[in-house]
Design a protein around this motif. Structure first.
Motif, PDB file in Angstrom:
ATOM      1  N   GLU A 190      28.047 -78.979  14.806  1.00  0.00           N
ATOM      2  CA  GLU A 190      28.173 -78.902  13.348  1.00  0.00           C
ATOM      3  C   GLU A 190      28.742 -77.549  12.922  1.00  0.00           C
ATOM      4  OE1 GLU A 190      24.653 -81.725  11.598  1.00  0.00           O
ATOM      5  OE2 GLU A 190      24.020 -79.956  12.728  1.00  0.00           O
ATOM      6  N   VAL A 191      28.302 -76.493  13.602  1.00  0.00           N
ATOM      7  CA  VAL A 191      28.820 -75.159  13.295  1.00  0.00           C
ATOM      8  C   VAL A 191      30.302 -75.086  13.665  1.00  0.00           C
ATOM      9  CG1 VAL A 191      28.618 -72.687  13.771  1.00  0.00           C
ATOM     10  CG2 VAL A 191      26.545 -74.090  13.593  1.00  0.00           C
ATOM     11  N   LYS A 192      30.652 -75.637  14.813  1.00  0.00           N
ATOM     12  CA  LYS A 192      32.052 -75.625  15.258  1.00  0.00           C
ATOM     13  C   LYS A 192      32.949 -76.346  14.242  1.00  0.00           C
ATOM     14  CE  LYS A 192      34.931 -76.738  19.242  1.00  0.00           C
ATOM     15  NZ  LYS A 192      34.925 -77.187  20.637  1.00  0.00           N
ATOM     16  N   ALA A 244      23.717 -71.999  15.184  1.00  0.00           N
ATOM     17  CA  ALA A 244      22.909 -73.224  15.177  1.00  0.00           C
ATOM     18  C   ALA A 244      21.434 -72.894  15.434  1.00  0.00           C
ATOM     19  CB  ALA A 244      23.428 -74.204  16.224  1.00  0.00           C
ATOM     20  N   ASP A 245      21.175 -72.032  16.392  1.00  0.00           N
ATOM     21  CA  ASP A 245      19.793 -71.684  16.734  1.00  0.00           C
ATOM     22  C   ASP A 245      19.082 -70.968  15.586  1.00  0.00           C
ATOM     23  OD1 ASP A 245      20.111 -72.833  19.234  1.00  0.00           O
ATOM     24  OD2 ASP A 245      20.320 -70.925  20.300  1.00  0.00           O
ATOM     25  N   VAL A 246      19.741 -70.002  14.964  1.00  0.00           N
ATOM     26  CA  VAL A 246      19.075 -69.261  13.893  1.00  0.00           C
ATOM     27  C   VAL A 246      18.865 -70.151  12.672  1.00  0.00           C
ATOM     28  CG1 VAL A 246      21.090 -68.174  12.752  1.00  0.00           C
ATOM     29  CG2 VAL A 246      18.869 -67.013  12.766  1.00  0.00           C
ATOM     30  N   LEU A 247      19.833 -71.016  12.377  1.00  0.00           N
ATOM     31  CA  LEU A 247      19.653 -71.908  11.230  1.00  0.00           C
ATOM     32  C   LEU A 247      18.597 -72.970  11.513  1.00  0.00           C
ATOM     33  CD1 LEU A 247      23.280 -72.309   9.858  1.00  0.00           C
ATOM     34  CD2 LEU A 247      21.419 -70.830   9.047  1.00  0.00           C
ATOM     35  N   THR A 248      18.530 -73.442  12.742  1.00  0.00           N
ATOM     36  CA  THR A 248      17.470 -74.382  13.122  1.00  0.00           C
ATOM     37  C   THR A 248      16.111 -73.703  12.986  1.00  0.00           C
ATOM     38  OG1 THR A 248      18.900 -75.651  14.585  1.00  0.00           O
ATOM     39  CG2 THR A 248      16.529 -75.754  15.031  1.00  0.00           C
ATOM     40  N   TYR A 249      16.035 -72.455  13.407  1.00  0.00           N
ATOM     41  CA  TYR A 249      14.791 -71.692  13.272  1.00  0.00           C
ATOM     42  C   TYR A 249      14.392 -71.579  11.795  1.00  0.00           C
ATOM     43  CZ  TYR A 249      11.557 -67.765  13.224  1.00  0.00           C
ATOM     44  OH  TYR A 249      10.456 -66.959  12.997  1.00  0.00           O
ATOM     45  N   VAL A 250      15.339 -71.190  10.950  1.00  0.00           N
ATOM     46  CA  VAL A 250      15.046 -71.021   9.522  1.00  0.00           C
ATOM     47  C   VAL A 250      14.654 -72.352   8.888  1.00  0.00           C
ATOM     48  CG1 VAL A 250      16.106 -70.491   7.278  1.00  0.00           C
ATOM     49  CG2 VAL A 250      16.447 -68.951   9.224  1.00  0.00           C
ATOM     50  N   ARG A 251      15.359 -73.432   9.251  1.00  0.00           N
ATOM     51  CA  ARG A 251      15.096 -74.747   8.647  1.00  0.00           C
ATOM     52  C   ARG A 251      13.789 -75.379   9.140  1.00  0.00           C
ATOM     53  NH1 ARG A 251      19.194 -77.807   6.242  1.00  0.00           N
ATOM     54  NH2 ARG A 251      18.707 -79.629   7.518  1.00  0.00           N
ATOM     55  N   SER A 299      28.175 -66.735  18.020  1.00  0.00           N
ATOM     56  CA  SER A 299      28.680 -67.984  18.596  1.00  0.00           C
ATOM     57  C   SER A 299      28.158 -69.185  17.812  1.00  0.00           C
ATOM     58  CB  SER A 299      28.235 -68.110  20.066  1.00  0.00           C
ATOM     59  OG  SER A 299      26.848 -68.404  20.136  1.00  0.00           O
ATOM     60  N   ASP A 300      28.803 -70.326  18.000  1.00  0.00           N
ATOM     61  CA  ASP A 300      28.353 -71.553  17.351  1.00  0.00           C
ATOM     62  C   ASP A 300      26.892 -71.839  17.697  1.00  0.00           C
ATOM     63  OD1 ASP A 300      30.933 -71.793  16.372  1.00  0.00           O
ATOM     64  OD2 ASP A 300      31.529 -73.318  17.825  1.00  0.00           O
TER      65      ASP A 300
END
Length: 157
Positions: A147-149, A126-133, A121-122
């Motif tokens: 932003e993902v949407k 977003a959560d996994v990319l926020t975690y990585v960033r 899901s969007d």
């Protein structure tokens, strides 16, 4: 006369003290409001970090390793690299589309194919990319589901 002056001085001091007290109260109220707003944002930030970590552990850790170091010549590191810290759309695109081209980072090429994760899901992306960033020594802004949407819509066109 001394009594009158004495009473006058204490009266003025009392008025000034009350005025300062009102100013301090306003500033305390403003601080309380700011702290309340911070607390209301914190649960989502914490939840996003926890969700992001869970998604990373489930889907990403095998290739990118628990510490984000990647696997030499195969899977790129996530630590302080331009593609993680840089433009969000590029990073979102990699998750949505996967990657079959070699990725060069700091003079080294990483050539393992990455599958698409467009079924997430969007919010999950977003959560996994926020975690990585925001982990592995990274300090970049969060990625939002909006932003993902938007990137997903651009991807379909």
């Amino acid at each position: 006369m001394k009594k009158i002056i004495f009473v006058f001085i204490f009266s003025v001091a009392g008025i000034v003290s009350c005025k300062n007290s009102e100013k301090k109260q306003t500033s305390v109220d403003e601080m309380d409001k700011a702290m309340a707003e911070e607390k209301s944002a914190a649960p989502r930030d914490n939840a996003a970090q926890e969700e992001g970590k869970a998604i990373f552990t489930q889907y990403c850790v095998t290739c990118h390793q628990a510490n984000g170091s990647g696997v030499p010549n195969l899977n790129p590191p996530l630590k302080q690299t331009e593609y993680v810290l840089g433009e969000k759309d590029r990073l979102i695109g990699i998750l949505l589309n996967g990657s079959s081209e070699g990725l060069e980072i700091k003079g080294k090429t990483y050539s393992n194919n990455m599958p698409s994760f467009d079924y997430l899901s969007d919010q999950q992306i977003a959560d996994v990319l926020t975690y990585v960033r925001s982990n592995f020594g990274n300090d970049a802004s969060a990625v939002s589901a909006a932003e993902v949407k938007t990137a997903r819509k651009k991807n379909k066109n």
